[in-house]
Design a protein around this motif. Structure first.
Motif, short mmCIF file in Angstrom:
data_model
loop_
_atom_site.label_atom_id
_atom_site.label_comp_id
_atom_site.label_asym_id
_atom_site.label_seq_id
_atom_site.Cartn_x
_atom_site.Cartn_y
_atom_site.Cartn_z
N PHE A 5 0.86 -1.18 0.00
CA PHE A 5 0.00 0.00 0.00
C PHE A 5 0.89 1.22 0.00
O PHE A 5 1.69 1.40 0.93
N ASP A 6 0.78 2.03 -1.03
CA ASP A 6 1.63 3.22 -1.17
C ASP A 6 3.10 2.83 -1.00
O ASP A 6 3.86 3.49 -0.28
N SER A 7 3.49 1.71 -1.66
CA SER A 7 4.86 1.18 -1.69
C SER A 7 5.33 0.57 -0.37
O SER A 7 6.49 0.19 -0.25
N THR A 8 4.45 0.46 0.64
CA THR A 8 4.80 -0.16 1.91
C THR A 8 4.24 -1.58 1.96
O THR A 8 3.03 -1.78 1.76
N SER A 9 5.08 -2.57 2.23
CA SER A 9 4.64 -3.96 2.27
C SER A 9 3.72 -4.19 3.46
O SER A 9 3.99 -3.77 4.58
N LEU A 10 2.60 -4.90 3.21
CA LEU A 10 1.67 -5.26 4.28
C LEU A 10 1.77 -6.74 4.63
O LEU A 10 0.92 -7.27 5.35
N VAL A 11 2.80 -7.42 4.12
CA VAL A 11 2.98 -8.84 4.43
C VAL A 11 4.37 -9.10 5.03
O VAL A 11 4.88 -10.21 4.99
N SER A 12 4.98 -8.07 5.56
CA SER A 12 6.25 -8.23 6.27
C SER A 12 6.20 -7.37 7.53
O SER A 12 5.43 -6.41 7.61
N SER A 13 7.00 -7.74 8.52
CA SER A 13 6.97 -7.09 9.84
C SER A 13 6.99 -5.57 9.70
O SER A 13 7.76 -5.02 8.89
N VAL A 17 -1.07 -9.59 6.57
CA VAL A 17 -2.44 -9.68 6.05
C VAL A 17 -2.86 -11.15 6.02
O VAL A 17 -2.14 -12.01 5.51
N SER A 18 -4.05 -11.43 6.57
CA SER A 18 -4.57 -12.80 6.59
C SER A 18 -5.77 -12.99 5.68
O SER A 18 -6.10 -14.12 5.31
N LYS A 19 -6.44 -11.90 5.31
CA LYS A 19 -7.63 -12.01 4.46
C LYS A 19 -7.72 -10.80 3.55
O LYS A 19 -7.49 -9.66 4.00
N LEU A 20 -8.05 -11.05 2.30
CA LEU A 20 -8.23 -9.97 1.32
C LEU A 20 -9.32 -10.39 0.36
O LEU A 20 -9.21 -11.41 -0.32
N GLU A 56 -8.02 -7.91 6.21
CA GLU A 56 -7.86 -8.19 7.63
C GLU A 56 -6.45 -8.72 7.87
O GLU A 56 -5.83 -9.31 6.99
N GLY A 57 -5.94 -8.51 9.09
CA GLY A 57 -4.63 -9.00 9.45
C GLY A 57 -4.26 -8.57 10.85
O GLY A 57 -5.14 -8.25 11.66
N ILE A 58 -2.96 -8.58 11.15
CA ILE A 58 -2.49 -8.16 12.46
C ILE A 58 -1.31 -7.21 12.31
O ILE A 58 -0.59 -7.23 11.31
N ILE A 59 -1.14 -6.37 13.34
CA ILE A 59 0.03 -5.51 13.50
C ILE A 59 0.81 -6.07 14.69
O ILE A 59 0.22 -6.39 15.72
N THR A 60 2.12 -6.19 14.55
CA THR A 60 2.93 -6.78 15.62
C THR A 60 3.90 -5.75 16.19
O THR A 60 4.19 -4.71 15.58
N GLY A 61 4.40 -6.06 17.40
CA GLY A 61 5.41 -5.24 18.04
C GLY A 61 6.22 -6.08 19.01
O GLY A 61 5.75 -7.13 19.47
N THR A 62 7.41 -5.65 19.32
CA THR A 62 8.26 -6.42 20.23
C THR A 62 7.78 -6.30 21.67
O THR A 62 8.00 -7.20 22.49
N VAL A 115 -2.01 -6.92 17.48
CA VAL A 115 -3.38 -6.44 17.51
C VAL A 115 -4.01 -6.67 16.14
O VAL A 115 -3.37 -6.43 15.11
N PRO A 116 -5.27 -7.17 16.08
CA PRO A 116 -5.93 -7.38 14.78
C PRO A 116 -6.40 -6.05 14.18
O PRO A 116 -6.70 -5.10 14.90
N PHE A 117 -6.49 -6.04 12.86
CA PHE A 117 -7.06 -4.87 12.18
C PHE A 117 -8.01 -5.32 11.07
O PHE A 117 -7.92 -6.44 10.58
N MET A 118 -8.91 -4.42 10.71
CA MET A 118 -9.81 -4.63 9.58
C MET A 118 -9.94 -3.30 8.84
O MET A 118 -10.14 -2.26 9.46
N ILE A 119 -9.80 -3.36 7.52
CA ILE A 119 -9.92 -2.17 6.68
C ILE A 119 -10.96 -2.42 5.59
O ILE A 119 -10.97 -3.49 4.97
N GLU A 120 -11.82 -1.44 5.34
CA GLU A 120 -12.68 -1.47 4.16
C GLU A 120 -12.13 -0.46 3.16
O GLU A 120 -12.03 0.73 3.46
N PHE A 121 -11.76 -0.96 1.99
CA PHE A 121 -11.23 -0.10 0.93
C PHE A 121 -12.32 0.21 -0.09
O PHE A 121 -13.16 -0.65 -0.40
N VAL A 122 -12.27 1.41 -0.61
CA VAL A 122 -13.16 1.83 -1.70
C VAL A 122 -12.31 2.09 -2.94
O VAL A 122 -11.28 2.77 -2.86
#
Length: 250
Positions: A5-13, A17-20, A56-62, A115-122
């Motif tokens: 998304f805007d050149s930022t990977s959403l499938v690396s730390s 992303v678990s659902k699209l 849908e997916g998760i955001i992680t932190g140490t 933490v889980p997240f959910m986004i609705e894109f238009v």
């Protein structure tokens, strides 16, 4: 699968992303003309409108503090408007220009390192696009009336651009471009080295970069094989034709 998304990977730390649901087809608007004194009606046109899908997916932190920062960065990232969401497939990358209409970060007391997240894109365009252009060209055409077939890939009709590069000419006063029942005509004096472009993306015709008036309706191309005809009205002409379009996906 790679997702950015805007050149930022959403499938690396720190994102995963678990659902699209971008493969879901959006509703079509059907334009039906009701017949007088008869049953039913006639379908005039059918168009895909605004597309919506869920990620849908998760955001992680140490630790808790690191997670706080990553959540804030994620919210700022996803809040950007009209940005490219690129999804990789075996056949290539498909791009949707999106804006998030809803961003939910569902944080509970036990979410310390994730933490889980959910986004609705238009998707205002209603479709996605290949990130590279598909082209097809033929040089040395001398027929005043040239016919052929252009095969379109993808799952939705694209906008097609036709470029004619003139290498020899005599007495040509107009050019017709016909496909699928629609024809556009450029009435002009054609000379050697002219570059004439019929661009359905901009709905403009240009000659050497200068916009020209035209008559008729821009030809539309569907997915699959499309017959076309290019007619130069006059004495003789030699030119190269080049079709270009971006594969479009529902």
């Amino acid at each position: 699968m790679q997702i950015t998304f805007d050149s930022t990977s959403l499938v690396s730390s720190p994102y995963s992303v678990s659902k699209l649901s971008s493969e879901e087809m959006n509703n079509r608007d059907l334009f039906v003309y009701e017949l007088a004194r008869q049953r039913g009606g006639v379908l005039i046109n059918a168009e895909y409108k605004v597309k919506r899908f869920i990620m849908e997916g998760i955001i992680t932190g140490t630790d808790n503090d690191d997670l706080d920062g990553n959540v804030d960065e994620f919210k700022e990232l996803i809040s950007r408007q009209n940005k490219n969401l690129d999804i990789s497939y075996a056949s290539g990358t498909r791009r949707f220009v999106v804006t998030a209409s809803k961003i939910n970060v569902e944080r509970e007391y036990y979410h310390v390192t994730y933490v889980p997240f959910m986004i609705e894109f238009v998707v205002p365009d209603g479709v996605g696009y290949d990130i590279t252009e598909t082209t097809s060209s033929t040089a040395g055409i001398t027929n005043l009336s040239n016919t052929g077939t252009l095969s379109i890939l993808g799952s939705a009709p694209p906008k097609v651009k036709l470029t004619l590069t003139v290498t020899a000419v005599s007495g040509i006063t107009s050019i017709d471009f016909l496909a699928n029942g629609n024809k556009i005509t450029l009435t002009t004096t054609v000379v050697i080295n002219d570059v004439i472009i019929f661009d359905a993306n901009t709905m403009k015709v240009t000659q050497n970069g200068v916009e020209k008036a035209y008559t008729g309706i821009f030809p539309e191309f569907g997915v699959g094989a499309n017959a076309y005809q290019i007619t130069a009205n006059g004495t003789s002409i030699t030119y190269t034709q080049a079709f270009a379009y971006t594969k479009t996906y529902i």
